[in-house]
Every structure is written in structure tokens, then in C-alpha cells.
Design an enzyme around this catalytic site. Structure first.
Site, PDB file in Angstrom:
ATOM      1  CD  GLU A 166      -2.988   0.915   0.035  1.00 17.35           C
ATOM      2  OE1 GLU A 166      -3.170   1.902  -0.723  1.00 17.35           O
ATOM      3  OE2 GLU A 166      -3.584  -0.154  -0.116  1.00 17.35           O
ATOM      4  CD  GLU A 206      -2.906   5.545  -6.075  1.00 18.63           C
ATOM      5  OE1 GLU A 206      -3.121   6.370  -5.147  1.00 18.63           O
ATOM      6  OE2 GLU A 206      -3.635   4.576  -6.305  1.00 18.63           O
TER       7      GLU A 206
END
Length: 127
Positions: A66, A73
Site C-alpha cells: 500500500e 500514484e
């Protein structure tokens, strides 16, 4: 002493990345909450130490992925502020990696927690 200072600065940067991700990413908040619940359940069900190590590994893997997904991102958003097919692929692949690890963790959790949870439920219903 200079090396120690650089090492501490490195740890500080890593910690800031973790804190940022927990504060800003909904899925990371879900992962942290699930990890705390799972660890509490492991204690409550008295899961053997070797199985708890697998649980810790699963938590670490999902959390790490994560964090990497958040980094991907952010880097993609910086490099390609407008929508682009390759940017979408990078973001989707990062999210996919987290999903694969999360699914594997659920499967591991079912094998580890299933039998003792079943035993606890039998105790409740039969007592």
C-alpha cells in the site's frame, strides 16, 4: 556522527511516508484497522506463535505494498497530471499488487483463524 545523523534522517523520512499514507489513504486506514482486529483476534484465540508470524508477514506485505502504491500514484500524478493510458496502467498495476496481497492474506487468515474460531463458536453454542 554524521552517518548516524543521516541514518536518523532517513528513518524520519520513512516514518513521514508511513504517516502520510495512513492519514490520506482510505485503504491504508482499512488495512491498519483490519491488522489491529486480526492481532487482537490472534491473542484472543491464542493462535500459535508460528501462525502469528505468518499473520505479521501478511500484514507487513499488504502495508508495504500500500505504501508502494501510494508512491506510484504520487509519482504518476506528478509526471502526468492529465489522464494518460500509461499512467492508468501504472496506477492500476500498483493497486492490483495490493489486492493480490490482500486476497492472499485473507486466505492465510481463513486457514489460521478458521479452526480456533470454529472451536470457540462451538463452546458458546454448546455451553
Amino acid at each position: 556522527m554524521k552517518e548516524w545523523s543521516r541514518l536518523m534522517r532517513s528513518f524520519s523520512c520513512a516514518w513521514q511516508g508511513i504517516v502520510y499514507t495512513v492519514k490520506t489513504q482510505r485503504n491504508m486506514k482499512i488495512h491498519v484497522a483490519a491488522a489491529l482486529l486480526v492481532l487482537a483476534a490472534a491473542w484472543w484465540l491464542q493462535i500459535p506463535r508460528s501462525d502469528v508470524l505468518l499473520v505479521f508477514f501478511s500484514i507487513g506485505l499488504v502495508t508495504s505494498l500500500e505504501l508502494v502504491n501510494t508512491a506510484i500514484e504520487a509519482a504518476v500524478d506528478l509526471a502526468s497530471p492529465d489522464w494518460h493510458t500509461k499512467a492508468k496502467i501504472a496506477k492500476d498495476a500498483g493497486a492490483g499488487a495490493v489486492l493480490v496481497a490482500a486476497i492472499a492474506s485473507v486466505v492465510i487468515g481463513c486457514f489460521i483463524f478458521g479452526p480456533p474460531l470454529y472451536e470457540k463458536m462451538l463452546e458458546w453454542f454448546l455451553s
